[in-house]
Motif scaffolding. Structure first.
Motif, PDB file in Angstrom:
ATOM      1  N   ILE A  83      99.551  90.164  65.967  1.00 23.02           N
ATOM      2  CA  ILE A  83      99.745  91.568  66.815  1.00 23.02           C
ATOM      3  C   ILE A  83      99.786  92.544  65.218  1.00 23.02           C
ATOM      4  CG2 ILE A  83      99.449  93.801  67.327  1.00 23.02           C
ATOM      5  CD1 ILE A  83      98.490  92.300  69.457  1.00 23.02           C
ATOM      6  N   THR A  85     101.000  95.551  62.782  1.00 23.76           N
ATOM      7  CA  THR A  85     101.447  96.390  63.087  1.00 23.76           C
ATOM      8  C   THR A  85     102.246  97.454  60.998  1.00 23.76           C
ATOM      9  OG1 THR A  85     104.426  96.946  63.146  1.00 23.76           O
ATOM     10  CG2 THR A  85     102.475  96.706  64.760  1.00 23.76           C
ATOM     11  N   LYS A 180      92.690  93.569  72.427  1.00 22.26           N
ATOM     12  CA  LYS A 180      92.781  94.130  71.113  1.00 22.26           C
ATOM     13  C   LYS A 180      91.488  95.588  71.295  1.00 22.26           C
ATOM     14  CE  LYS A 180      95.030  90.488  68.993  1.00 22.26           C
ATOM     15  NZ  LYS A 180      94.264  89.565  67.752  1.00 22.26           N
ATOM     16  N   ILE A 184      94.701  97.817  71.562  1.00 24.69           N
ATOM     17  CA  ILE A 184      94.743  97.772  70.284  1.00 24.69           C
ATOM     18  C   ILE A 184      94.844  98.636  68.884  1.00 24.69           C
ATOM     19  CG2 ILE A 184      96.102  96.350  68.424  1.00 24.69           C
ATOM     20  CD1 ILE A 184      97.105  96.016  71.476  1.00 24.69           C
ATOM     21  N   LEU A 189      98.771 101.473  64.909  1.00 24.04           N
ATOM     22  CA  LEU A 189     100.481 100.606  64.950  1.00 24.04           C
ATOM     23  C   LEU A 189     101.689 101.106  64.043  1.00 24.04           C
ATOM     24  CD1 LEU A 189      99.592  98.006  67.059  1.00 24.04           C
ATOM     25  CD2 LEU A 189      99.933 100.053  67.943  1.00 24.04           C
ATOM     26  N   GLN A 194     106.467 100.084  68.783  1.00 23.31           N
ATOM     27  CA  GLN A 194     105.548 100.969  69.777  1.00 23.31           C
ATOM     28  C   GLN A 194     104.100 100.416  69.392  1.00 23.31           C
ATOM     29  OE1 GLN A 194     102.817 103.112  66.616  1.00 23.31           O
ATOM     30  NE2 GLN A 194     102.234 104.732  68.027  1.00 23.31           N
ATOM     31  N   ALA A 195     104.243  99.347  68.697  1.00 24.03           N
ATOM     32  CA  ALA A 195     103.261  98.049  69.600  1.00 24.03           C
ATOM     33  C   ALA A 195     103.558  97.517  70.704  1.00 24.03           C
ATOM     34  CB  ALA A 195     103.178  96.668  68.411  1.00 24.03           C
ATOM     35  N   LYS A 196     105.321  97.056  71.209  1.00 23.25           N
ATOM     36  CA  LYS A 196     105.487  96.714  72.446  1.00 23.25           C
ATOM     37  C   LYS A 196     105.383  97.660  73.253  1.00 23.25           C
ATOM     38  CE  LYS A 196     109.258  93.852  70.027  1.00 23.25           C
ATOM     39  NZ  LYS A 196     110.792  93.730  70.319  1.00 23.25           N
ATOM     40  N   TRP A 198     102.583  99.378  74.196  1.00 34.11           N
ATOM     41  CA  TRP A 198     101.414  99.738  74.098  1.00 34.11           C
ATOM     42  C   TRP A 198     100.766  98.155  74.706  1.00 34.11           C
ATOM     43  CZ3 TRP A 198      98.517 103.606  75.255  1.00 34.11           C
ATOM     44  CH2 TRP A 198      98.822 105.009  74.243  1.00 34.11           C
TER      45      TRP A 198
END
Length: 226
Positions: A83, A85, A180, A184, A189, A194-196, A198
């Motif tokens: 992912i 970011t 995704k 995602i 992001l 923040q990614a974690k 979501w």
């Protein structure tokens, strides 16, 4: 199909794969055919094992694209994806049950190493049964001695796709594509945290609220019926 690649192209393909990109994503990014990507990684795998056949552990394909399971914790699939970011890359390791499509365990890290896979399997330890099949691709994390020792300790059966054959692990390819597309890519992001957040939200949604068309239930609802 042009199978001759420059060293720069080869390096870029390997770099994209190390970042967790799927073969399809690599083909799209580099504007080449999926067949060319498959050929490169198959040849790389053969060359690696010819030069040092004892460096990695390999396993047979126990699933043979039979993605149906009669019981929970009978057949699991697993993989790692990447992912992006603005703060950097985040790697996501997931284990999914083929019986009810439930995400059994997942772990996230900024480092792509053996410990990411080991932690994911350990998180699923309570659900592993003797003989549980855990199917993966031939990534180095799954071919490591750490993973081999874990399979002996927890008594599960490792299974691997054929080299450069992502369709052999189609359910995991599909899961990451859905993650995704539905989550995602809909958010910009900024940070790893923040990614974690979501990803954590989406996996809960996937397990508890998202209806699987083939069953008409959520994975969690189907699990509760057993």
């Amino acid at each position: 199909m042009n199978t001759r690649r420059t060293e720069e192209e080869k390096g870029r393909m390997q770099s994209l794969r190390n970042e967790g990109k799927t073969y399809k994503e690599i083909a799209q990014i580099m504007n080449i055919s999926i067949d060319a990507v498959n050929y490169f990684f198959r040849k790389q795998y053969r060359d690696l094992h010819k030069s040092n056949p004892y460096r990695y552990v390999s396993y047979g394909n126990l699933l043979q694209r039979d993605f149906q399971a009669e019981h929970p914790n009978e057949k699991w699939v697993t993989d790692i994806s990447y992912i992006h970011t603005k703060q950097g890359r985040l790697y996501l390791s997931v284990i999914k049950d083929l019986y009810d499509k439930l995400v059994i365990a997942y772990e996230m890290s900024q480092h792509l190493d053996n410990s990411l896979v080991v932690r994911t399997v350990k998180k699923a330890k309570s659900k592993i049964r003797k003989g549980t099949i855990i199917h993966s691709d031939q990534g180095s994390q799954y071919a490591s001695n750490d993973y081999a020792e874990l399979s002996k300790e927890f008594k599960f059966k490792p299974s691997m796709s054929r080299p450069a054959t992502p369709i052999d692990n189609a359910p995991m390819e599909s899961f990451f594509s859905i993650l995704k597309t539905e989550c995602i890519y809909r958010h910009k992001l900024e940070t790893i945290q923040q990614a974690k957040q979501w990803i954590k939200w989406y996996i809960y949604f996937y397990n508890h609220e998202r209806i699987i068309l083939s069953t008409g239930m959520t994975p969690y609802e189907m699990r509760k019926m057993v």
